[in-house]
Motif scaffolding. Structure first.
Motif, PDB file in Angstrom:
ATOM      1  N   VAL A 124       1.275  16.231 -30.116  1.00  0.00           N
ATOM      2  CA  VAL A 124       0.988  16.895 -31.398  1.00  0.00           C
ATOM      3  C   VAL A 124       2.103  16.604 -32.405  1.00  0.00           C
ATOM      4  N   ASP A 125       2.758  15.467 -32.217  1.00  0.00           N
ATOM      5  CA  ASP A 125       3.863  15.057 -33.100  1.00  0.00           C
ATOM      6  C   ASP A 125       4.913  16.156 -33.226  1.00  0.00           C
ATOM      7  N   HIS A 126       5.126  16.895 -32.147  1.00  0.00           N
ATOM      8  CA  HIS A 126       6.169  17.923 -32.058  1.00  0.00           C
ATOM      9  C   HIS A 126       5.992  19.051 -33.078  1.00  0.00           C
ATOM     10  N   THR A 127       4.752  19.235 -33.541  1.00  0.00           N
ATOM     11  CA  THR A 127       4.445  20.269 -34.532  1.00  0.00           C
ATOM     12  C   THR A 127       3.195  21.025 -34.106  1.00  0.00           C
ATOM     13  N   PRO A 128       3.266  22.356 -34.013  1.00  0.00           N
ATOM     14  CA  PRO A 128       2.064  23.108 -33.649  1.00  0.00           C
ATOM     15  C   PRO A 128       0.910  22.819 -34.608  1.00  0.00           C
ATOM     16  N   GLN A 129      -0.260  22.636 -34.041  1.00  0.00           N
ATOM     17  CA  GLN A 129      -1.465  22.394 -34.827  1.00  0.00           C
ATOM     18  C   GLN A 129      -2.101  23.747 -35.154  1.00  0.00           C
ATOM     19  N   ILE A 130      -2.285  24.046 -36.415  1.00  0.00           N
ATOM     20  CA  ILE A 130      -2.821  25.331 -36.866  1.00  0.00           C
ATOM     21  C   ILE A 130      -4.295  25.144 -37.239  1.00  0.00           C
ATOM     22  N   ASN A 131      -5.173  25.926 -36.611  1.00  0.00           N
ATOM     23  CA  ASN A 131      -6.606  25.772 -36.870  1.00  0.00           C
ATOM     24  C   ASN A 131      -7.217  26.914 -37.679  1.00  0.00           C
ATOM     25  N   ARG A 132      -6.837  28.145 -37.436  1.00  0.00           N
ATOM     26  CA  ARG A 132      -7.365  29.322 -38.137  1.00  0.00           C
ATOM     27  C   ARG A 132      -8.901  29.410 -38.098  1.00  0.00           C
ATOM     28  N   PRO A 133      -9.485  29.440 -36.898  1.00  0.00           N
ATOM     29  CA  PRO A 133     -10.942  29.566 -36.802  1.00  0.00           C
ATOM     30  C   PRO A 133     -11.425  30.918 -37.324  1.00  0.00           C
ATOM     31  N   GLN A 134     -12.673  30.949 -37.750  1.00  0.00           N
ATOM     32  CA  GLN A 134     -13.274  32.193 -38.237  1.00  0.00           C
ATOM     33  C   GLN A 134     -13.848  33.024 -37.088  1.00  0.00           C
ATOM     34  N   THR A 135     -14.414  32.346 -36.093  1.00  0.00           N
ATOM     35  CA  THR A 135     -15.043  33.026 -34.960  1.00  0.00           C
ATOM     36  C   THR A 135     -14.710  32.278 -33.679  1.00  0.00           C
ATOM     37  N   LEU A 136     -15.021  32.871 -32.550  1.00  0.00           N
ATOM     38  CA  LEU A 136     -14.811  32.219 -31.263  1.00  0.00           C
ATOM     39  C   LEU A 136     -15.621  30.930 -31.172  1.00  0.00           C
ATOM     40  N   GLY A 137     -16.778  30.908 -31.815  1.00  0.00           N
ATOM     41  CA  GLY A 137     -17.606  29.714 -31.832  1.00  0.00           C
ATOM     42  C   GLY A 137     -16.966  28.531 -32.546  1.00  0.00           C
ATOM     43  N   ASP A 138     -15.972  28.785 -33.368  1.00  0.00           N
ATOM     44  CA  ASP A 138     -15.265  27.724 -34.082  1.00  0.00           C
ATOM     45  C   ASP A 138     -14.153  27.094 -33.244  1.00  0.00           C
ATOM     46  N   VAL A 139     -13.871  27.677 -32.083  1.00  0.00           N
ATOM     47  CA  VAL A 139     -12.790  27.189 -31.231  1.00  0.00           C
ATOM     48  C   VAL A 139     -13.381  26.199 -30.228  1.00  0.00           C
ATOM     49  N   PRO A 140     -12.908  24.962 -30.234  1.00  0.00           N
ATOM     50  CA  PRO A 140     -13.458  23.975 -29.303  1.00  0.00           C
ATOM     51  C   PRO A 140     -12.989  24.233 -27.873  1.00  0.00           C
ATOM     52  N   ALA A 141     -13.756  23.758 -26.921  1.00  0.00           N
ATOM     53  CA  ALA A 141     -13.352  23.843 -25.517  1.00  0.00           C
ATOM     54  C   ALA A 141     -12.345  22.745 -25.194  1.00  0.00           C
ATOM     55  N   GLN A 142     -12.437  21.632 -25.921  1.00  0.00           N
ATOM     56  CA  GLN A 142     -11.514  20.521 -25.757  1.00  0.00           C
ATOM     57  C   GLN A 142     -11.524  19.705 -27.040  1.00  0.00           C
ATOM     58  N   THR A 143     -10.516  18.858 -27.181  1.00  0.00           N
ATOM     59  CA  THR A 143     -10.403  18.012 -28.370  1.00  0.00           C
ATOM     60  C   THR A 143     -10.003  16.604 -27.928  1.00  0.00           C
ATOM     61  N   ALA A 144      -9.991  15.692 -28.861  1.00  0.00           N
ATOM     62  CA  ALA A 144      -9.526  14.332 -28.559  1.00  0.00           C
ATOM     63  C   ALA A 144      -8.074  14.363 -28.084  1.00  0.00           C
ATOM     64  N   THR A 145      -7.284  15.250 -28.660  1.00  0.00           N
ATOM     65  CA  THR A 145      -5.875  15.363 -28.252  1.00  0.00           C
ATOM     66  C   THR A 145      -5.755  15.903 -26.834  1.00  0.00           C
ATOM     67  N   SER A 146      -6.542  16.925 -26.491  1.00  0.00           N
ATOM     68  CA  SER A 146      -6.465  17.459 -25.123  1.00  0.00           C
ATOM     69  C   SER A 146      -6.979  16.424 -24.126  1.00  0.00           C
ATOM     70  N   ALA A 147      -7.960  15.615 -24.523  1.00  0.00           N
ATOM     71  CA  ALA A 147      -8.462  14.551 -23.638  1.00  0.00           C
ATOM     72  C   ALA A 147      -7.381  13.489 -23.424  1.00  0.00           C
ATOM     73  N   ALA A 148      -6.671  13.140 -24.489  1.00  0.00           N
ATOM     74  CA  ALA A 148      -5.602  12.141 -24.373  1.00  0.00           C
ATOM     75  C   ALA A 148      -4.455  12.661 -23.511  1.00  0.00           C
ATOM     76  N   LEU A 149      -4.074  13.912 -23.712  1.00  0.00           N
ATOM     77  CA  LEU A 149      -3.002  14.505 -22.904  1.00  0.00           C
ATOM     78  C   LEU A 149      -3.447  14.622 -21.454  1.00  0.00           C
ATOM     79  N   SER A 150      -4.676  15.032 -21.227  1.00  0.00           N
ATOM     80  CA  SER A 150      -5.216  15.118 -19.875  1.00  0.00           C
ATOM     81  C   SER A 150      -5.140  13.759 -19.171  1.00  0.00           C
ATOM     82  N   LYS A 151      -5.559  12.736 -19.863  1.00  0.00           N
ATOM     83  CA  LYS A 151      -5.544  11.382 -19.291  1.00  0.00           C
ATOM     84  C   LYS A 151      -4.113  10.955 -18.958  1.00  0.00           C
TER      85      LYS A 151
END
Length: 190
Positions: A124-151
């Motif tokens: 995350v380039d050493h910086t917290p990523q801020i999303n500010r979702p409106q609802t729980l439905g706006d929060v992803p289960a995974q992202t391209a970044t989490s997939a890359a870190l997982s790999k």
């Protein structure tokens, strides 16, 4: 103690353990390598379960797993696995227990090569990523970044660290801040 005048993310409401975790830990940047290792291990144990189950057993996990000291865990073997399989204070899943010991070995290699925290935060380039979702439905289960870190973690020898588990780890460790926009704990964006 819960203050009903404080607006929080909806997922934590109604349970004092969740509220304390939400208010004091979740989404706050964690840079300590060992703390990150513990969070990753606990998120691995959470796979397929609710987080409250892990949260309520966290102190038992810490006691049973030598405080998640990777130097100690990397030396453990089959006798330790069998002992943990009998410990009712933890999740008795052989694959997850074995993964924790394997992950300790992988952690030690990464820590020596680059530093575990530096490795993790680099995604995350050493910086917290801020999303500010409106609802729980706006929060992803995974992202391209989490997939890359997982790999990358899997390539380094880690187990039980799929993209969904890694995204939850990123949230818990503050790499990603998904506090709802209306939550009192959401960071201010100027």
């Amino acid at each position: 103690m819960d203050d009903p005048t404080i607006i929080r993310c909806a997922w934590c409401l109604g349970d004092p353990d969740y509220i304390a975790y939400h208010d004091q830990e979740w989404g706050r940047p964690l840079y300590d390598s060992r703390g990150l290792f513990e969070n990753l291990c606990l998120e691995g144990f959470q796979a397929g379960l609710s987080w409250i189950t892990i949260l309520r057993k966290r102190e038992n996990f810490r006691a049973a797993f030598a405080g998640f000291d990777p130097h100690a865990l990397a030396k453990w073997g089959s006798a330790d696995i069998e002992r943990l399989m009998q410990d009712q204070g933890v999740i008795r899943h052989r694959g997850k227990i074995e993964a924790t010991l394997t992950n300790a070995q992988a952690y030690l290699k990464l820590e020596a090569e680059i530093g575990f925290s530096k490795f993790i935060w680099g995604f995350v380039d050493h910086t917290p990523q801020i999303n500010r979702p409106q609802t729980l439905g706006d929060v992803p289960a995974q992202t391209a970044t989490s997939a890359a870190l997982s790999k990358a973690l899997k390539q380094a020898g880690f187990k039980f660290c799929g993209p969904t588990t890694v995204y939850a780890f990123m949230q818990a460790s503050g790499l990603v801040n998904d506090h709802f926009a209306t939550c009192a704990f959401a960071p201010n964006i100027t």
